[in-house]
Design an enzyme around this catalytic site. Sequence first.
Site, PDB file in Angstrom:
ATOM      1  N   TYR A   1      32.682  62.945  47.724  1.00 57.22           N
ATOM      2  CA  TYR A   1      33.893  62.022  47.302  1.00 57.22           C
ATOM      3  C   TYR A   1      34.697  61.988  47.334  1.00 57.22           C
ATOM      4  O   TYR A   1      35.813  62.190  47.333  1.00 57.22           O
ATOM      5  CB  TYR A   1      33.269  61.207  45.927  1.00 57.22           C
ATOM      6  CG  TYR A   1      31.368  61.170  45.532  1.00 57.22           C
ATOM      7  CD1 TYR A   1      31.327  59.021  45.750  1.00 57.22           C
ATOM      8  CD2 TYR A   1      31.112  62.037  44.968  1.00 57.22           C
ATOM      9  CE1 TYR A   1      29.944  59.082  45.434  1.00 57.22           C
ATOM     10  CE2 TYR A   1      29.842  61.451  44.333  1.00 57.22           C
ATOM     11  CZ  TYR A   1      29.387  60.329  44.498  1.00 57.22           C
ATOM     12  OH  TYR A   1      28.468  59.791  44.374  1.00 57.22           O
TER      13      TYR A   1
ATOM     14  N   CYS B   1      53.983  59.479  50.037  1.00 60.50           N
ATOM     15  CA  CYS B   1      55.062  59.376  48.578  1.00 60.50           C
ATOM     16  C   CYS B   1      54.359  59.514  47.468  1.00 60.50           C
ATOM     17  O   CYS B   1      54.476  57.789  47.700  1.00 60.50           O
ATOM     18  CB  CYS B   1      55.744  58.551  50.114  1.00 60.50           C
ATOM     19  SG  CYS B   1      55.958  58.975  51.015  1.00 60.50           S
TER      20      CYS B   1
HETATM   21  C1  LIG Z   1      22.842  53.616  42.456  1.00 62.33           C
HETATM   22  C2  LIG Z   1      23.356  55.337  42.394  1.00 62.33           C
HETATM   23  N1  LIG Z   1      22.379  55.921  42.726  1.00 62.33           N
HETATM   24  C3  LIG Z   1      22.795  56.797  42.941  1.00 62.33           C
HETATM   25  C4  LIG Z   1      24.522  57.400  42.711  1.00 62.33           C
HETATM   26  C5  LIG Z   1      24.534  59.024  43.111  1.00 62.33           C
HETATM   27  O1  LIG Z   1      25.543  59.774  42.170  1.00 62.33           O
HETATM   28  P1  LIG Z   1      25.851  61.198  41.776  1.00 62.33           P
HETATM   29  O2  LIG Z   1      26.243  61.762  43.301  1.00 62.33           O
HETATM   30  O3  LIG Z   1      26.347  61.444  41.080  1.00 62.33           O
HETATM   31  O4  LIG Z   1      24.558  61.716  42.207  1.00 62.33           O
HETATM   32  C6  LIG Z   1      25.286  56.895  42.402  1.00 62.33           C
HETATM   33  C7  LIG Z   1      26.409  57.355  42.515  1.00 62.33           C
HETATM   34  O5  LIG Z   1      27.274  56.273  41.888  1.00 62.33           O
HETATM   35  C8  LIG Z   1      24.666  55.073  42.075  1.00 62.33           C
HETATM   36  O6  LIG Z   1      25.799  54.572  41.451  1.00 62.33           O
END
Ligand SMILES: Cc1ncc(COP(=O)(O)O)c(C=O)c1O
Length: 424
Positions: A382, A352
Amino acid sequence: MSSKAIEWGLLPDTAESVDGRLVIGGCDVIDVVEEFGTPVFIYDEEHLRRRCREAVAAFGEGVAYASKAFLCKAMAKVAHEAGMHIDVATSGEMHVALAAGVPGGRLVFHGNNKSSDELATAIDVGINRIVVDSFDEMDRIDALVAAGRPAPHILLRINPGIEAHTHEYLQTGVPDSKFGFPLTDGIAAQAIDRAVTSVSMQYQGLHAHIGSQVFDVDSYGRAIEAVARFVKESNADEFSIGGGLGVAYVEGEEADSITTWADRIFNAVTASGISARVLAEPGRSIVAQAAVTAYTIGTIKVVPNVRTYVAVDGGISENPRPVLYGSGYEAMLPRSSDSDRPLRARIVGKHCESGDIIVREADLPADVKVGDTLCTPVTGAYGHSMASNYNKVARPAVVFVCDGEARLVVERETMDDLLAKDVG
Ligand SMILES: Cc1ncc(COP(=O)(O)O)c(C=O)c1O
């Protein structure tokens, strides 16, 4: 976007078209949907294993999979079996990794606000590294060690004050950030002094993660230059560049491989005179392109002179990235994976919210119809990890496909799961 068939490079490594139907890991995607329902995240297990092995080959021992990108027991096992350490950012992620059989000695513990309980658990399971983020955290470690726990091996997270070219919410190394010790006003130097001389921390080195979905390698170069003096002066054994390698989500985007990224990082590190061992924590680049999300189309609505809306049985609850970051995706029909896609439509969910958009400007085959399975590629990172129960929508199932077999690794939530914690 174009009206052509989907760009094959956006699909998982083993994706193929068999008589026009999308097959991943030897499994026909429509058969997987018939067995497990929709929405469903379908991961190419071979793709996951290849990316993990590539990261280990590129960076060597100590490279960690950033589990925030996607975590369940099966994923933790894949990364662990390939030789990766696992970066966990909460005690919840730690719990899942341990439950998967990953030893504490293979975990790296992150977070800007770790509690004493979380730190105590980390030390008790023999954590490999704690990446310390604040003076308050140092106080908590001091107290735990004073109370009898062994001094953990630590890295200090430094905020290099670098603006990486990515979405504002994905930048972590800018001057105005909640993460790490800033280089300004002698704060990082003070943190390093304290760690190096402390008996409650075994100082291993520094860490500087500048953000996520970063395409511009110069941003890393600037971060490395900014922290190099501190790495050298503190005789750091290790220097972690974090994660952040960008991946292509839509046609026309191009991204470095993990191997190329590593080469560029090593070049920048060497140029800066750092001799410490280089570590990294890729997340997105390991898992993003490994998965597609499959949905069922329930409604097609043509608003004359405006647009066509194609509504599917999911939305921001299993993919909040478009609304959070304005992220783009492509769409395709797995029954016609080679077909041109001349119909411009907006793919929306069932929530919604007008902002419940999965693909703002999608291209689809002209004969798209209600009941079709629709896939959005590059949803491995993600997506499931950021999924919610908004509107009391049950979270989707996760299926790994490999060598012709489809294996359920996370069950779809049930209506009873939605009530599981209700005690009123
Ligand atoms: C401390 C740290 N390491 C690694 C990553 C992984 O980043 P990515 O998924 O962009 O490779 C993140 C993502 O936010 C992070 O905060």
